[in-house]
Design an enzyme around this catalytic site. Sequence first.
Site, PDB file in Angstrom:
ATOM      1  N   ASP A 204      18.858  16.948  32.480  1.00  0.00           N
ATOM      2  CA  ASP A 204      17.464  16.280  33.140  1.00  0.00           C
ATOM      3  C   ASP A 204      16.307  17.205  32.726  1.00  0.00           C
ATOM      4  O   ASP A 204      16.596  18.244  32.093  1.00  0.00           O
ATOM      5  CB  ASP A 204      17.695  15.894  34.454  1.00  0.00           C
ATOM      6  N   ASP A 206      13.243  18.938  34.960  1.00  0.00           N
ATOM      7  CA  ASP A 206      12.696  19.209  36.242  1.00  0.00           C
ATOM      8  C   ASP A 206      11.391  19.871  36.553  1.00  0.00           C
ATOM      9  O   ASP A 206      11.086  20.669  35.459  1.00  0.00           O
ATOM     10  CB  ASP A 206      13.523  20.312  36.920  1.00  0.00           C
ATOM     11  N   ASP A 296      13.400  14.955  37.456  1.00  0.00           N
ATOM     12  CA  ASP A 296      13.294  15.469  39.018  1.00  0.00           C
ATOM     13  C   ASP A 296      12.039  16.016  39.033  1.00  0.00           C
ATOM     14  O   ASP A 296      11.690  16.940  38.337  1.00  0.00           O
ATOM     15  CB  ASP A 296      14.605  16.392  39.254  1.00  0.00           C
TER      16      ASP A 296
HETATM   17  P1  GTP Z   1      20.583  20.878  33.527  1.00  0.00           P
HETATM   18  O1  GTP Z   1      19.568  20.082  34.308  1.00  0.00           O
HETATM   19  O2  GTP Z   1      22.254  20.478  33.690  1.00  0.00           O
HETATM   20  O3  GTP Z   1      20.196  21.632  32.309  1.00  0.00           O
HETATM   21  O4  GTP Z   1      20.837  22.213  34.462  1.00  0.00           O
HETATM   22  P2  GTP Z   1      19.682  22.751  35.805  1.00  0.00           P
HETATM   23  O5  GTP Z   1      20.166  23.953  36.059  1.00  0.00           O
HETATM   24  O6  GTP Z   1      18.299  22.297  35.448  1.00  0.00           O
HETATM   25  O7  GTP Z   1      20.318  21.946  36.883  1.00  0.00           O
HETATM   26  P3  GTP Z   1      19.504  21.071  37.847  1.00  0.00           P
HETATM   27  O8  GTP Z   1      18.824  19.946  37.284  1.00  0.00           O
HETATM   28  O9  GTP Z   1      20.768  20.007  38.661  1.00  0.00           O
HETATM   29  O10 GTP Z   1      18.960  21.689  39.192  1.00  0.00           O
HETATM   30  C1  GTP Z   1      17.970  22.513  38.899  1.00  0.00           C
HETATM   31  C2  GTP Z   1      17.676  23.479  39.971  1.00  0.00           C
HETATM   32  O11 GTP Z   1      17.375  22.817  41.253  1.00  0.00           O
HETATM   33  C3  GTP Z   1      19.080  24.343  40.184  1.00  0.00           C
HETATM   34  O12 GTP Z   1      18.806  25.578  40.737  1.00  0.00           O
HETATM   35  C4  GTP Z   1      19.397  23.623  41.512  1.00  0.00           C
HETATM   36  O13 GTP Z   1      20.008  24.424  42.613  1.00  0.00           O
HETATM   37  C5  GTP Z   1      18.191  23.072  42.092  1.00  0.00           C
HETATM   38  N1  GTP Z   1      18.609  22.073  43.020  1.00  0.00           N
HETATM   39  C6  GTP Z   1      18.806  20.865  42.628  1.00  0.00           C
HETATM   40  N2  GTP Z   1      18.872  19.776  43.743  1.00  0.00           N
HETATM   41  C7  GTP Z   1      18.368  20.505  44.609  1.00  0.00           C
HETATM   42  C8  GTP Z   1      18.190  20.242  46.228  1.00  0.00           C
HETATM   43  O14 GTP Z   1      18.728  18.845  46.713  1.00  0.00           O
HETATM   44  N3  GTP Z   1      17.582  21.101  46.690  1.00  0.00           N
HETATM   45  C9  GTP Z   1      17.335  22.589  46.291  1.00  0.00           C
HETATM   46  N4  GTP Z   1      16.711  23.236  47.183  1.00  0.00           N
HETATM   47  N5  GTP Z   1      17.551  22.732  44.976  1.00  0.00           N
HETATM   48  C10 GTP Z   1      18.139  21.830  44.111  1.00  0.00           C
HETATM   49 MN    MN Z   2      17.919  20.393  35.433  1.00  0.00          MN
HETATM   50 MN    MN Z   3      17.547  18.529  38.162  1.00  0.00          MN
END
Ligand code: GTP
Ligand code: MN
Ligand code: MN
Length: 372
Positions: A204, A206, A296
């Site tokens: 995704d 973020d 996100d």
């Molecule tokens: P990919 O998207 O798979 O490339 O990896 P990513 O590291 O970007 O993972 P992800 O998008 O799932 O999450 C990004 C960061 O947001 C991670 O460090 C998670 O720990 C954090 N995160 C995701 N969901 C939550 C949540 O509900 N609360 C908090 N505090 N952090 C979150």
């Molecule tokens: Mn991500």
């Molecule tokens: Mn995410």
Amino acid sequence: LQQTEEVEVFSTPSYACQRRTTLDNHNAVLTDALSLLAENAELSGEDGRGVAFRRAAAALKALPLPVTRLTQLGGVPCLGGHSLRVIKDVLESGASPEVEALRRSERFKALKVLTGIFGVGVKTAGRWIGEGILTLRQLRDSGPTLNRAQRAGLRHYDDLNRPVGRAEAAAVAAVVEAAAGSVLPGARVTLIGGFRRGKQTGHDVDFLITHPEEGREAGLMPKLVSWLDSQGFLLYQKTNSNSYLEAAEGPARPASNMDRFERCFSVFKLPEEAGRGGAGAGGEGGPRPWRAVRVDLVVSPVSQFAFALLGWTGSKLFERELRRWAGHEMNMCLSSHALYDHRQSRYLRASSEEEIFAHLGLEYIPPSERNA
Ligand code: GTP
Ligand code: MN
Ligand code: MN
């Protein structure tokens, strides 16, 4: 020829937040095996075992060279008996029978496929498997009731399981910046998650959004979402409002790991531009004019921005280890909102990630070295 082989013995600190973990992994075969076991544990609801395998994999990711012998691992933390057995098998025969059996297992494959649907968690997938639903075809045919997220997830399954590239992330960023700039001039949009850590692809994209004047960001998310929707950029969105109140959290009820920011889980309809990300988008009908991308969005007040930035940059294991370090080694409580010091009975302020690492007594680790 004399055989005097020098074998380096590795040693590394025990918390992932004390280590520098780049994307340059010298032990990918080993860490892939351990990550698969972690994934299987998580998909089976065994989170404790999942974390143990994630920690073991992370310890190996931080090593400067490929491991060739088990005897090199004496100073490497977090390697339990099970992980060591898997490492031994891979080093001796190139593969772990347990991991290979898992890869072929019908249950594991079904769990992967079903939880690969946006909106479908471990419990739902487990229930469906219990009802004999193992594939997307069986799911479509048997027609269990799906919620709105799951319907969007199933409809856009292929797109959402195709990795998002950096160029696509940049295109999403341009849209989010236009939206934020339009509904709240001066708003700042920051790319977070894996792309901030330097990853080339992600599941995704973020973003963290704030405004330099405290309070101006309040109520921003609904405006942002309605702008995006009116411009035709949203295929799905679910917005949660901010429910964080420092006073209510208080020392007695330390901020939990679940954060309370205004937050939006969405699926963007991203126009495909010539020369960008088109690989795989072609297929039978020729290139499509758009693809679905998971996005996100998080809005934070500027006073909490550094904590939100640190908390949302990841990796997930790095975050978990930071909180464990804070609690076990510093008697502090870290969340994406704040850092509370139990010894001093007060919140520690910070306006940068560097300050938070300093409060925690840790050497600063930049995002590109948080790939634990
Ligand atoms: P990919 O998207 O798979 O490339 O990896 P990513 O590291 O970007 O993972 P992800 O998008 O799932 O999450 C990004 C960061 O947001 C991670 O460090 C998670 O720990 C954090 N995160 C995701 N969901 C939550 C949540 O509900 N609360 C908090 N505090 N952090 C979150
Ligand atoms: Mn991500
Ligand atoms: Mn995410």
